[in-house]
Scaffold this motif. Structure first.
Motif, short mmCIF file in Angstrom:
data_model
loop_
_atom_site.label_atom_id
_atom_site.label_comp_id
_atom_site.label_asym_id
_atom_site.label_seq_id
_atom_site.Cartn_x
_atom_site.Cartn_y
_atom_site.Cartn_z
N MET A 247 -8.88 -6.50 11.25
CA MET A 247 -8.97 -5.48 10.20
C MET A 247 -10.29 -5.53 9.45
SD MET A 247 -6.15 -4.50 11.23
CE MET A 247 -6.32 -2.92 10.43
N SER A 248 -11.28 -6.24 10.00
CA SER A 248 -12.61 -6.25 9.39
C SER A 248 -13.35 -4.97 9.75
CB SER A 248 -13.42 -7.46 9.87
OG SER A 248 -13.60 -7.42 11.28
N THR A 249 -14.28 -4.57 8.88
CA THR A 249 -15.12 -3.40 9.11
C THR A 249 -16.52 -3.86 9.49
OG1 THR A 249 -15.96 -3.23 6.84
CG2 THR A 249 -13.79 -2.25 7.30
N ASN A 250 -17.44 -2.93 9.57
CA ASN A 250 -18.82 -3.29 9.91
C ASN A 250 -19.56 -3.96 8.75
OD1 ASN A 250 -18.78 -0.62 8.59
ND2 ASN A 250 -21.00 -0.63 8.93
N ILE A 251 -18.97 -3.97 7.56
CA ILE A 251 -19.60 -4.61 6.40
C ILE A 251 -18.88 -5.93 6.13
CG2 ILE A 251 -20.10 -4.39 3.93
CD1 ILE A 251 -20.19 -1.38 4.31
N PRO A 252 -19.58 -7.06 6.20
CA PRO A 252 -18.93 -8.36 5.97
C PRO A 252 -18.25 -8.42 4.61
CG PRO A 252 -21.13 -8.65 6.89
CD PRO A 252 -21.00 -7.19 6.56
N GLY A 253 -17.01 -8.90 4.61
CA GLY A 253 -16.26 -9.01 3.37
C GLY A 253 -15.44 -7.78 3.03
N VAL A 254 -15.54 -6.73 3.86
CA VAL A 254 -14.79 -5.50 3.63
C VAL A 254 -13.79 -5.31 4.77
CG1 VAL A 254 -14.92 -3.00 3.35
CG2 VAL A 254 -16.70 -4.46 2.37
N PHE A 255 -12.54 -5.11 4.42
CA PHE A 255 -11.45 -4.95 5.38
C PHE A 255 -10.70 -3.66 5.05
CE2 PHE A 255 -12.59 -9.30 4.66
CZ PHE A 255 -12.63 -9.87 5.93
N ALA A 256 -9.87 -3.21 5.99
CA ALA A 256 -9.10 -1.99 5.76
C ALA A 256 -7.75 -2.12 6.43
CB ALA A 256 -9.86 -0.77 6.28
N ALA A 257 -6.76 -1.41 5.89
CA ALA A 257 -5.40 -1.49 6.42
C ALA A 257 -4.63 -0.22 6.09
CB ALA A 257 -4.68 -2.71 5.84
N GLY A 258 -3.67 0.11 6.95
CA GLY A 258 -2.79 1.24 6.68
C GLY A 258 -3.28 2.55 7.26
N ASP A 259 -2.85 3.63 6.65
CA ASP A 259 -3.16 4.96 7.18
C ASP A 259 -4.65 5.24 7.26
OD1 ASP A 259 -0.46 5.31 7.36
OD2 ASP A 259 -0.32 6.94 5.89
N CYS A 260 -5.45 4.61 6.40
CA CYS A 260 -6.89 4.88 6.40
C CYS A 260 -7.58 4.35 7.65
CB CYS A 260 -7.56 4.32 5.14
SG CYS A 260 -7.52 2.52 5.00
N THR A 261 -6.87 3.55 8.47
CA THR A 261 -7.45 3.06 9.73
C THR A 261 -7.00 3.90 10.92
OG1 THR A 261 -5.67 1.50 10.26
CG2 THR A 261 -7.43 0.72 8.80
N GLY A 262 -6.14 4.90 10.69
CA GLY A 262 -5.75 5.80 11.77
C GLY A 262 -4.29 5.69 12.16
N LYS A 263 -3.91 6.49 13.14
CA LYS A 263 -2.53 6.57 13.61
C LYS A 263 -2.15 5.32 14.39
CE LYS A 263 -2.53 11.63 13.88
NZ LYS A 263 -2.36 12.81 14.78
N PRO A 264 -0.83 5.05 14.52
CA PRO A 264 0.29 5.84 13.99
C PRO A 264 0.47 5.64 12.50
CG PRO A 264 1.14 3.88 15.06
CD PRO A 264 -0.34 3.90 15.31
N TRP A 265 0.79 6.71 11.78
CA TRP A 265 1.01 6.63 10.34
C TRP A 265 2.46 6.21 10.09
CZ3 TRP A 265 -1.85 11.91 9.95
CH2 TRP A 265 -3.23 11.68 10.02
N GLN A 266 2.70 4.92 10.24
CA GLN A 266 4.03 4.35 10.12
C GLN A 266 4.01 3.21 9.11
OE1 GLN A 266 6.91 5.38 11.67
NE2 GLN A 266 5.78 7.12 12.55
N ILE A 267 5.14 3.03 8.41
CA ILE A 267 5.21 2.01 7.36
C ILE A 267 5.06 0.61 7.93
CG2 ILE A 267 6.64 1.11 5.48
CD1 ILE A 267 8.14 3.87 5.62
N ALA A 268 5.72 0.32 9.05
CA ALA A 268 5.65 -1.01 9.63
C ALA A 268 4.22 -1.35 10.04
CB ALA A 268 6.60 -1.12 10.82
N LYS A 269 3.52 -0.39 10.58
CA LYS A 269 2.11 -0.62 10.96
C LYS A 269 1.28 -0.92 9.72
CE LYS A 269 -2.10 1.67 11.90
NZ LYS A 269 -3.01 2.38 10.96
N ALA A 270 1.55 -0.19 8.63
CA ALA A 270 0.77 -0.38 7.40
C ALA A 270 1.00 -1.76 6.80
CB ALA A 270 1.13 0.71 6.38
N THR A 271 2.27 -2.18 6.71
CA THR A 271 2.55 -3.49 6.11
C THR A 271 1.97 -4.61 6.97
OG1 THR A 271 4.74 -3.52 7.15
CG2 THR A 271 4.61 -2.70 4.90
N GLY A 272 2.05 -4.46 8.30
CA GLY A 272 1.48 -5.46 9.19
C GLY A 272 -0.03 -5.57 9.04
N GLU A 273 -0.68 -4.42 8.99
CA GLU A 273 -2.14 -4.44 8.83
C GLU A 273 -2.55 -5.01 7.48
OE1 GLU A 273 -3.63 -0.88 11.83
OE2 GLU A 273 -3.85 -0.61 9.67
#
Length: 287
Positions: A247-273
């Motif tokens: 879940m790291s991005t191209n900028i060190p120290g910056v991560f992302a999770a959930g719908d903002c990282t793309g499909k599937p837009w599901q709750i279980a995927k979001a909590t896991g990420e």
């Protein structure tokens, strides 16, 4: 800067991904600032029934959100009910700017959900040259002048009332249903759809599906702003944040999770990420 404005990790967004990250971050004994300026995930709360979240069958969206928020907040992250406007990378720290103050953190997790609207034509071009996302921050620059406010949430009404105290004319273009009878001059409520922002170096007009409004500034109020406006240089994959498996991005120290990282837009995927993102952020900090 006061020490109470410094944290290990900033989690931007209070939906399932953000709350999952905040919970595990606190369990791992890190100081967490949870930035959630709305009432947690309105998208989830509108769900009539959720029947595919393991262990909680046939739960309402609102009920599930209450479970998530109650569990995470019980572990004591600092809830900051302010909208993050900008993120500035620095030497081993990031600075986050809100309408009220600034914060410093060692790592960031974007859990902002999806921006349900595309950018307007000219929006990016005139950012900082008449286009703004914060009336509290930039309103005084337009004192005695004409501005327009495009809002997708009721929060925009408060910002517009503030601008009404400063500006000559305020055109309010709500993109949601509501009763706007309480709004007084110099605020003019218009039922128009914005199309484009134009000008020669600076904002001069807001083009709508009905007319062209001559304005000096355009304020845009969304539930969440495009992430590339929050942190320039953040790499996207189409309209979502590009992430690695940790879940790291191209900028060190910056991560992302959930719908903002793309499909599937599901709750279980979001909590896991959210879980993976905060564990990766902790590893980054501890190094």
């Amino acid at each position: 800067m006061a020490d109470d404005n410094k944290f290990d990790i900033a989690v931007i967004g209070g939906g399932p991904a953000g709350l999952s990250a905040a919970l595990t971050g606190r369990i791992r004994n890190k100081s967490i600032a949870l930035f959630e300026h709305l009432d947690f995930s309105q998208k989830l709360q509108k769900a009539h029934l959720v029947d595919n979240y393991l262990g909680l069958p046939e739960v309402t969206g609102k009920g599930l959100m209450q479970h998530f928020a109650g569990h995470a907040l019980a572990h004591g992250p600092t809830l900051v009910k302010e909208k993050v406007l900008n993120v500035f990378p620095g030497d081993k720290m990031f600075t986050l700017l809100t309408p009220k103050t600034t914060y410093e953190v060692k790592a960031i997790i974007f859990a902002t959900g999806v921006v349900s609207t595309l950018l307007f034509e000219g929006e990016r071009d005139f950012l900082g040259r008449g286009v703004s996302y914060c009336a509290t921050c930039d309103g005084r620059m337009f004192e005695g002048r004409d501005v327009a406010v495009i809002s997708y949430t009721q929060e925009g009404e408060h910002e517009t009332a503030f601008l009404g105290e400063l500006c000559r004319t305020v055109y309010y273009l709500p993109q949601y249903k509501g009763d706007f009878g309480h709004m007084r001059a110099p605020i003019k409520v218009l039922s128009a759809k914005p199309k484009a922002i134009t000008g020669d170096g600076q904002v001069e007009k807001l083009v709508t599906d009905q007319e062209e409004l001559k304005v000096h500034g355009v304020f845009i109020m969304r539930q969440s702003d495009p992430v590339e406006n929050l942190l320039p240089g953040l790499e996207l994959d189409g309209e979502v944040i590009k992430v690695n498996r940790d879940m790291s991005t191209n900028i060190p120290g910056v991560f992302a999770a959930g719908d903002c990282t793309g499909k599937p837009w599901q709750i279980a995927k979001a909590t896991g990420e959210g879980l993976v993102a905060v564990l990766s952020a902790i590893t980054y900090i501890d190094k």
